[in-house]
Design an enzyme around this catalytic site. Structure first.
Site, PDB file in Angstrom:
ATOM      1  N   TYR A   1      -4.097 -34.585  -2.297  1.00 52.10           N
ATOM      2  CA  TYR A   1      -2.684 -34.206  -2.223  1.00 52.10           C
ATOM      3  C   TYR A   1      -1.881 -34.899  -3.323  1.00 52.10           C
ATOM      4  O   TYR A   1      -2.130 -36.055  -3.636  1.00 52.10           O
ATOM      5  CB  TYR A   1      -2.120 -34.618  -0.865  1.00 52.10           C
ATOM      6  CG  TYR A   1      -0.681 -34.199  -0.670  1.00 52.10           C
ATOM      7  CD1 TYR A   1      -0.375 -32.904  -0.300  1.00 52.10           C
ATOM      8  CD2 TYR A   1       0.352 -35.096  -0.884  1.00 52.10           C
ATOM      9  CE1 TYR A   1       0.937 -32.508  -0.140  1.00 52.10           C
ATOM     10  CE2 TYR A   1       1.668 -34.708  -0.720  1.00 52.10           C
ATOM     11  CZ  TYR A   1       1.954 -33.414  -0.348  1.00 52.10           C
ATOM     12  OH  TYR A   1       3.255 -33.024  -0.191  1.00 52.10           O
TER      13      TYR A   1
ATOM     14  N   TRP B   1       1.795 -34.385  -6.292  1.00 52.49           N
ATOM     15  CA  TRP B   1       2.663 -33.532  -7.098  1.00 52.49           C
ATOM     16  C   TRP B   1       2.215 -33.393  -8.546  1.00 52.49           C
ATOM     17  O   TRP B   1       2.613 -32.466  -9.230  1.00 52.49           O
ATOM     18  CB  TRP B   1       4.089 -34.067  -7.049  1.00 52.49           C
ATOM     19  CG  TRP B   1       4.892 -33.414  -5.977  1.00 52.49           C
ATOM     20  CD1 TRP B   1       4.671 -33.508  -4.630  1.00 52.49           C
ATOM     21  CD2 TRP B   1       6.027 -32.561  -6.156  1.00 52.49           C
ATOM     22  NE1 TRP B   1       5.612 -32.759  -3.953  1.00 52.49           N
ATOM     23  CE2 TRP B   1       6.465 -32.175  -4.872  1.00 52.49           C
ATOM     24  CE3 TRP B   1       6.720 -32.106  -7.265  1.00 52.49           C
ATOM     25  CZ2 TRP B   1       7.553 -31.341  -4.676  1.00 52.49           C
ATOM     26  CZ3 TRP B   1       7.813 -31.278  -7.068  1.00 52.49           C
ATOM     27  CH2 TRP B   1       8.219 -30.901  -5.784  1.00 52.49           C
TER      28      TRP B   1
HETATM   29  N1  LIG Z   1       7.676 -43.460   3.719  1.00 52.80           N
HETATM   30  C1  LIG Z   1       7.681 -42.228   3.190  1.00 52.80           C
HETATM   31  N2  LIG Z   1       6.598 -41.774   2.535  1.00 52.80           N
HETATM   32  C2  LIG Z   1       6.602 -40.532   1.988  1.00 52.80           C
HETATM   33  C3  LIG Z   1       7.737 -39.703   2.089  1.00 52.80           C
HETATM   34  C4  LIG Z   1       8.864 -40.201   2.811  1.00 52.80           C
HETATM   35  O1  LIG Z   1       9.880 -39.506   2.975  1.00 52.80           O
HETATM   36  N3  LIG Z   1       8.815 -41.468   3.317  1.00 52.80           N
HETATM   37  N4  LIG Z   1       7.743 -38.455   1.502  1.00 52.80           N
HETATM   38  C5  LIG Z   1       6.458 -37.801   1.323  1.00 52.80           C
HETATM   39  C6  LIG Z   1       6.531 -36.614   0.473  1.00 52.80           C
HETATM   40  S1  LIG Z   1       7.710 -35.453   0.910  1.00 52.80           S
HETATM   41  C7  LIG Z   1       5.671 -36.385  -0.550  1.00 52.80           C
HETATM   42  S2  LIG Z   1       5.660 -34.838  -1.293  1.00 52.80           S
HETATM   43  C8  LIG Z   1       4.689 -37.395  -0.980  1.00 52.80           C
HETATM   44  C9  LIG Z   1       4.496 -37.441  -2.506  1.00 52.80           C
HETATM   45  O2  LIG Z   1       3.343 -38.117  -2.830  1.00 52.80           O
HETATM   46  P1  LIG Z   1       2.581 -37.865  -4.218  1.00 52.80           P
HETATM   47  O3  LIG Z   1       2.754 -36.466  -4.685  1.00 52.80           O
HETATM   48  O4  LIG Z   1       1.201 -38.368  -4.068  1.00 52.80           O
HETATM   49  O5  LIG Z   1       3.404 -38.828  -5.166  1.00 52.80           O
HETATM   50  P2  LIG Z   1       3.501 -38.893  -6.751  1.00 52.80           P
HETATM   51  O6  LIG Z   1       4.055 -40.224  -7.070  1.00 52.80           O
HETATM   52  O7  LIG Z   1       4.248 -37.695  -7.256  1.00 52.80           O
HETATM   53  O8  LIG Z   1       1.992 -38.846  -7.198  1.00 52.80           O
HETATM   54  C10 LIG Z   1       1.535 -38.067  -8.245  1.00 52.80           C
HETATM   55  C11 LIG Z   1       0.507 -38.859  -9.045  1.00 52.80           C
HETATM   56  O9  LIG Z   1      -0.059 -37.990 -10.008  1.00 52.80           O
HETATM   57  C12 LIG Z   1      -0.177 -38.685 -11.249  1.00 52.80           C
HETATM   58  N5  LIG Z   1      -0.195 -37.687 -12.318  1.00 52.80           N
HETATM   59  C13 LIG Z   1       0.850 -37.144 -12.982  1.00 52.80           C
HETATM   60  N6  LIG Z   1       0.407 -36.248 -13.884  1.00 52.80           N
HETATM   61  C14 LIG Z   1      -0.933 -36.215 -13.773  1.00 52.80           C
HETATM   62  C15 LIG Z   1      -1.953 -35.458 -14.432  1.00 52.80           C
HETATM   63  O10 LIG Z   1      -1.709 -34.640 -15.294  1.00 52.80           O
HETATM   64  N7  LIG Z   1      -3.236 -35.665 -14.017  1.00 52.80           N
HETATM   65  C16 LIG Z   1      -3.568 -36.559 -13.044  1.00 52.80           C
HETATM   66  N8  LIG Z   1      -4.848 -36.695 -12.711  1.00 52.80           N
HETATM   67  N9  LIG Z   1      -2.614 -37.303 -12.435  1.00 52.80           N
HETATM   68  C17 LIG Z   1      -1.330 -37.113 -12.782  1.00 52.80           C
HETATM   69  C18 LIG Z   1       1.012 -39.602 -11.278  1.00 52.80           C
HETATM   70  O11 LIG Z   1       0.783 -40.672 -12.177  1.00 52.80           O
HETATM   71  C19 LIG Z   1       1.112 -40.030  -9.804  1.00 52.80           C
HETATM   72  O12 LIG Z   1       0.390 -41.196  -9.559  1.00 52.80           O
HETATM   73  O13 LIG Z   1       5.108 -38.687  -0.511  1.00 52.80           O
HETATM   74  C20 LIG Z   1       5.309 -38.708   0.888  1.00 52.80           C
HETATM   75  N10 LIG Z   1       5.503 -40.084   1.332  1.00 52.80           N
HETATM   76  N1  LIG Z   2      15.014 -37.629  -6.882  1.00 55.62           N
HETATM   77  C1  LIG Z   2      14.036 -37.161  -6.104  1.00 55.62           C
HETATM   78  N2  LIG Z   2      14.210 -35.974  -5.470  1.00 55.62           N
HETATM   79  C2  LIG Z   2      13.231 -35.492  -4.661  1.00 55.62           C
HETATM   80  C3  LIG Z   2      12.014 -36.181  -4.475  1.00 55.62           C
HETATM   81  C4  LIG Z   2      11.878 -37.451  -5.132  1.00 55.62           C
HETATM   82  O1  LIG Z   2      10.845 -38.140  -4.996  1.00 55.62           O
HETATM   83  N3  LIG Z   2      12.895 -37.885  -5.931  1.00 55.62           N
HETATM   84  N4  LIG Z   2      11.021 -35.630  -3.680  1.00 55.62           N
HETATM   85  C5  LIG Z   2      11.088 -34.193  -3.417  1.00 55.62           C
HETATM   86  C6  LIG Z   2      10.229 -33.802  -2.307  1.00 55.62           C
HETATM   87  S1  LIG Z   2       8.542 -33.735  -2.582  1.00 55.62           S
HETATM   88  C7  LIG Z   2      10.708 -33.424  -1.101  1.00 55.62           C
HETATM   89  S2  LIG Z   2       9.638 -32.883   0.114  1.00 55.62           S
HETATM   90  C8  LIG Z   2      12.141 -33.439  -0.795  1.00 55.62           C
HETATM   91  C9  LIG Z   2      12.364 -34.142   0.531  1.00 55.62           C
HETATM   92  O2  LIG Z   2      13.561 -33.811   1.094  1.00 55.62           O
HETATM   93  P1  LIG Z   2      14.095 -34.689   2.313  1.00 55.62           P
HETATM   94  O3  LIG Z   2      12.967 -35.094   3.160  1.00 55.62           O
HETATM   95  O4  LIG Z   2      15.191 -33.977   2.981  1.00 55.62           O
HETATM   96  O5  LIG Z   2      14.651 -35.941   1.482  1.00 55.62           O
HETATM   97  P2  LIG Z   2      14.908 -37.457   1.885  1.00 55.62           P
HETATM   98  O6  LIG Z   2      15.678 -38.046   0.766  1.00 55.62           O
HETATM   99  O7  LIG Z   2      13.651 -38.124   2.250  1.00 55.62           O
HETATM  100  O8  LIG Z   2      15.814 -37.347   3.174  1.00 55.62           O
HETATM  101  C10 LIG Z   2      17.114 -36.788   3.115  1.00 55.62           C
HETATM  102  C11 LIG Z   2      18.050 -37.592   3.963  1.00 55.62           C
HETATM  103  O9  LIG Z   2      17.790 -37.394   5.341  1.00 55.62           O
HETATM  104  C12 LIG Z   2      18.418 -38.468   6.014  1.00 55.62           C
HETATM  105  N5  LIG Z   2      17.727 -38.708   7.271  1.00 55.62           N
HETATM  106  C13 LIG Z   2      16.615 -39.446   7.484  1.00 55.62           C
HETATM  107  N6  LIG Z   2      16.287 -39.431   8.793  1.00 55.62           N
HETATM  108  C14 LIG Z   2      17.210 -38.665   9.406  1.00 55.62           C
HETATM  109  C15 LIG Z   2      17.428 -38.257  10.760  1.00 55.62           C
HETATM  110  O10 LIG Z   2      16.668 -38.581  11.678  1.00 55.62           O
HETATM  111  N7  LIG Z   2      18.493 -37.457  10.993  1.00 55.62           N
HETATM  112  C16 LIG Z   2      19.354 -37.077  10.023  1.00 55.62           C
HETATM  113  N8  LIG Z   2      20.355 -36.275  10.354  1.00 55.62           N
HETATM  114  N9  LIG Z   2      19.187 -37.459   8.753  1.00 55.62           N
HETATM  115  C17 LIG Z   2      18.128 -38.221   8.451  1.00 55.62           C
HETATM  116  C18 LIG Z   2      18.329 -39.661   5.115  1.00 55.62           C
HETATM  117  O11 LIG Z   2      19.587 -40.327   5.097  1.00 55.62           O
HETATM  118  C19 LIG Z   2      17.898 -39.088   3.790  1.00 55.62           C
HETATM  119  O12 LIG Z   2      18.651 -39.548   2.701  1.00 55.62           O
HETATM  120  O13 LIG Z   2      12.853 -34.156  -1.800  1.00 55.62           O
HETATM  121  C20 LIG Z   2      12.499 -33.740  -3.118  1.00 55.62           C
HETATM  122  N10 LIG Z   2      13.453 -34.300  -4.033  1.00 55.62           N
HETATM  123 MO   LIG Z   3       7.505 -33.622  -0.549  1.00 57.68          MO
END
Ligand SMILES: Nc1nc2c(c(=O)[nH]1)N[C@H]1C(S)=C(S)[C@@H](COP(=O)(O)OP(=O)(O)OC[C@H]3O[C@@H](n4cnc5c(=O)[nH]c(N)nc54)[C@H](O)[C@@H]3O)O[C@H]1N2
Ligand SMILES: Nc1nc2c(c(=O)[nH]1)N[C@H]1C(S)=C(S)[C@@H](COP(=O)(O)OP(=O)(O)OC[C@H]3O[C@@H](n4cnc5c(=O)[nH]c(N)nc54)[C@H](O)[C@@H]3O)O[C@H]1N2
Ligand SMILES: [Mo]
Length: 772
Positions: A114, A116
């Site tokens: 998994y 991005w």
């Molecule tokens: N506590 C907490 N944890 C969360 C979340 C949260 O809300 N709270 N949010 C979750 C969500 S929504 C998501 S989507 C995940 C995201 O989790 P990930 O998608 O695993 O996070 P990234 O840091 O985008 O990891 C991408 C990796 O790919 C590498 N990379 C970039 N380009 C390339 C390439 O061309 N080739 C290869 N081989 N590698 C490359 C980057 O260096 C990086 O290490 O995290 C989740 N984790």
């Molecule tokens: N800059 C930046 N943007 C991103 C990403 C990133 O890594 N960096 N990741 C992207 C990805 S993969 C995803 S999936 C999306 C994720 O999208 P989301 O999951 O919606 O994003 P978050 O910032 O984790 O959360 C949004 C807000 O929800 C609020 N929140 C947390 N818990 C609760 C709750 O129980 N109730 C309510 N009402 N609010 C709550 C928090 O204050 C938080 O700031 O964001 C995307 N956008």
């Molecule tokens: Mo995500």
């Protein structure tokens, strides 16, 4: 047009694309200068992580093998994550990986991988690794759903429709700007989040759209723990709500409407099933507890009068309910997604422009946009001959409990026994919860192969590390279904040290496995770009649009793609003709009660939306709620070592926000280094006192690289500020088994010890190169 090797020094601006924006870049005075797309009305600074990152010491210079693995061969090893590395040649490294892929049967290979990775559609690492494992190995144990929307992915199809349809195709920003009267934004619509869109984005329209709506008189209500989850332009009213209690608020709004007879009975009769069951629950006919405003006030922290007043503002208005991903990345995360639908159904606005229900509007730059009329480039994945899979966030469970059974979406599944884990393009030490548990899990496997561009904690835990190029070092095509520009992403720099493209690595591995033709289909990387482009070009021509030949597109750099109409999608069609265009649910209607879900008999996800008291609540030892949300200065952990991400840290640590009252109670001052801790782990961060955080809540975003002070300990202190040492590794419920990483409970104290150095970006110790 062969690949250039001496790009440094090139002063011409060339187009490229990232998940956080289309841009162009050139070299000026020995430095890469990055400029956002000129037509982007609201570009962001995440792009400015690139220049420093390109040649940073955190980059991986050559293939490496972990010493213990090299000496003892594959197997469980407690030194994984703190061992030394031995530099090896590419040939040796690839021989070792190929031998492992021959040794371990595909049923024992986990290739879910998994993550991005990067925006280009061809070099997209997850697509590459999946295609490679399918075509050259035969298959792999995969993962389903996402960390983003683990609960929604599963519950939405049962009760309304597919997640992507509901989040992307129904309610647009244009509709909001022109028609919405009240937007109830559960979890807000923070601009930091809509900076990001997978595959690239040329125009950030969220700020302008909310400003236009507000100027017309649309009222935005931000419901959530952080005031800055809506931009100032929205002029939102903030309803601070105790995290993970949205369902109680939604039920109380519904109860208030129903008790006053203000709900839309005709809509419910025609378009929904299960209203009688839900009504009985709202009035407490099942459990003796009416879900009224007084009841919800005690749970949510919102005064009862404010709840009833809000409910009475809604009937007869064009009300839009949107539920952020964040709400469902928590214990019982299915419930607020479903309850939000029920609330919208009672208001009778589903399917009307700018009204009803949409999922996760503004969480990403994909939502609320028109869809392109033509297909987006994507690398074909081949066929996976292994049937086994896990819900993505169950990785540590799978590795720790092979052979054990668990529930998922009405099925009883068994965790497969895994020998080899292959990761390319993701960072489990970013995305997974309870990292100390994940470390234990990774120690148990036989071999971990990682492709990375930098020394992430995942790379440090690998047995074989293969250095890859970053996006700037190769050419690609940037494209997304929700962005009207296709980008010829030009190579802007030579590959770092010995780094190679994922595709080149997989090609060499496929050759060693005797499957090169199956993997490459005889195409070079450039041939693949032409091939992917040609499919979109053909689709354009088939639909009556002009499309240049590949060479001309490449010369031009950007190709506008035609956007489809703003149709209102599936929900509009259903509203207009419920019999002719039924929903893809079992009843064809909105399911306020689901016989399917009820039939599963899960106490943690019953047959209608319900308030289920969470188990992770503040208590002695962990009296504060931690919101571990997305970071504003980067995408997840990517380029955490880049300039923009670094400039927002304080004394090298990630910044944790805390309400001044909670800080004062703990003697914490602005800028102090603090220790966050609970039963699972501890990390350092820098304190920022802020009234934008509600009392009893602290906010530490994700993405600071995991940096254990003493990796030999079972629960080392992360000295940098990765919140996933604190979060819980438990599923949302037996229905979806989604990730619950957004929220947990912690205590915070001033850190008074000697401040440990940050070592997260320094390469691990390397021994002299092995004799080969
Ligand atoms: N506590 C907490 N944890 C969360 C979340 C949260 O809300 N709270 N949010 C979750 C969500 S929504 C998501 S989507 C995940 C995201 O989790 P990930 O998608 O695993 O996070 P990234 O840091 O985008 O990891 C991408 C990796 O790919 C590498 N990379 C970039 N380009 C390339 C390439 O061309 N080739 C290869 N081989 N590698 C490359 C980057 O260096 C990086 O290490 O995290 C989740 N984790
Ligand atoms: N800059 C930046 N943007 C991103 C990403 C990133 O890594 N960096 N990741 C992207 C990805 S993969 C995803 S999936 C999306 C994720 O999208 P989301 O999951 O919606 O994003 P978050 O910032 O984790 O959360 C949004 C807000 O929800 C609020 N929140 C947390 N818990 C609760 C709750 O129980 N109730 C309510 N009402 N609010 C709550 C928090 O204050 C938080 O700031 O964001 C995307 N956008
Ligand atoms: Mo995500």
């Amino acid at each position: 047009m062969e690949r250039m090797t001496g790009a440094e020094g090139d002063t011409e601006f060339r187009p490229h694309s990232a998940h956080w924006g289309v841009f162009s870049a050139a070299w000026q005075g020995g430095r890469l200068v990055v400029r956002p797309h000129p037509e982007d009305p609201d570009p962001n600074r995440i792009l400015q992580n690139f220049p420093e990152a390109l040649r940073h010491e955190a980059r991986i210079a050559q293939p490496m093998v972990r010493r213990g693995w090299l000496e003892n061969g594959p197997g469980a090893d407690p030194r994984r994550g703190r061992d030394e590395f031995v530099p090896v040649s590419w040939d040796r490294a690839l021989d070792l990986v190929a031998a492992e892929l021959r040794r371990v049967p595909m049923q024992r290979i986990f290739g879910g991988s998994y993550g991005w990775s990067s925006a280009g559609r061809f070099h997209h690492a997850q697509s590459q690794v999946h295609r490679f494992l399918n075509t050259a190995v035969g298959g792999y144990v995969r993962s389903v759903n996402s960390y983003s929307a683990g609960a929604s992915n599963v519950i939405l199809p049962h009760v309304l429709g597919p997640m992507e349809e509901i989040s992307r195709r129904n309610v647009s920003w244009e509709q909001v700007a022109a028609q919405s009267e009240i937007v109830l934004a559960f979890g807000g619509m923070a601009l930091k989040n809509s900076m990001v869109a997978g595959g690239g984005i040329s125009r950030h329209i969220e700020r302008g759209s909310m400003a236009a709506a507000a100027a017309r008189g649309c009222a935005f209500v931000l419901i959530g723990p952080l005031r800055d989850d809506m931009p100032e332009e929205a002029k939102a009213e903030w309803l601070p709500l105790t995290p993970n209690t949205d369902t109680a608020l939604m039920l109380a709004l519904m109860h208030t409407l129903a008790a006053a007879g203000l709900h839309d009975r005709a809509f419910l009769d025609r378009y929904a099933t299960g209203w009688p069951e839900l009504e009985a629950y709202l009035f407490g006919r099942e459990d003796g507890q009416p879900k009224d405003a007084a009841w919800a006030a005690g749970i949510t922290g919102i005064p009862a009068e404010r709840i009833t007043a809000l409910a009475h503002r809604l009937p007869g208005k064009r009300v839009l309910v949107t539920v952020a991903h964040a709400l469902q990345r928590a214990e019982h995360g299915e419930q607020p997604v479903w309850a939000g639908i029920a609330l919208a159904a009672m208001l009778g606005q589903i399917g009307l422009p700018g009204g009803g229900y949409t999922y996760a509007l503004g969480a990403l730059g994909h939502t609320g946009r028109r869809m392109n009329l033509v297909s987006t480039a994507a690398l074909p994945q081949g066929r996976n001959r292994v049937g086994a899979y896990i819900p993505v966030a169950r990785i540590a469970d799978m590795l720790l409990h092979p052979g054990e059974g668990y529930d998922y979406n009405g099925q009883r599944l068994t965790y497969p026994e895994i020998g080899l884990v292959y990761w390319a393009g993701g960072n489990p030490f970013h995305h997974h919860q309870d990292l100390n548990r994940l470390r234990q899990a990774f120690r148990r496997i036989e071999t971990l192969v990682v492709h990375e561009l930098a020394w992430t904690a995942t790379a440090r835990h690998a047995d074989i590390v293969l250095p890859v190029t970053m996006t700037l070092e190769r050419e690609d095509i940037g494209s997304s279904q929700t962005d009207p520009v296709m980008v010829a992403m030009k190579q802007l720099a030579a590959p770092f040290a010995a780094a190679r493209d994922d595709y080149a690595i997989f090609t060499d591995l496929a050759r060693r496995l005797g499957r090169e033709q199956e993997f490459t289909e005889g195409r070079s990387a450039r041939d693949w770009l032409r091939h992917l482009y040609d499919r979109t070009a053909q689709d354009l021509r088939d639909k009556g649009f002009a499309a240049p030949e590949f060479e001309e597109f490449w010369q031009q750099g950007l190709l506008p793609l035609p956007e489809g109409p703003d149709t209102g999608g599936m929900l509009r069609a259903f509203r207009e003709d419920p019999e002719g265009a039924p929903l893809p649910t079992p009843s064809g209607r909105i399911e306020l009660h689901s016989a399917t879900i009820a039939g599963f008999g899960y106490d943690d996800c019953p047959g209608h939306p319900a308030w289920l008291a969470p188990s992770d609540v503040p208590g002695p030892g962990a009296p504060l709620r931690l919101v571990a949300n997305q970071p504003a200065t980067r995408l997840h952990s990517q380029l955490d070592f880049g300039g923009h991400s670094q400039e927002r840290k304080h004394r090298g640590r990630e910044v944790m926000r805390i309400h001044p009252t909670d800080a004062a109670a703990r003697g914490i001052r602005q800028g102090d280094i603090v220790r966050l801790f609970n039963a699972r782990g501890a990390c350092l961060a820098a304190a920022e006192l802020s009234e934008a955080v509600m009392p009893d809540v602290v906010n530490l975003p994700t993405g600071a690289w995991y940096d254990p002070e003493d990796p030999a300990e079972d629960r080392p202190l992360c000295v940098h500020g990765n919140p996933n040492v604190l979060t819980r590794d438990v599923g949302t419920s037996r229905l979806a088994q989604g990730c619950t990483g957004q929220l947990t409970t912690v205590e915070v104290e001033r850190f008074t010890g000697n401040l440990p150095p940050i070592r997260a970006y320094a390469p691990p110790e390397a021994l002299p190169a092995a004799a080969e």
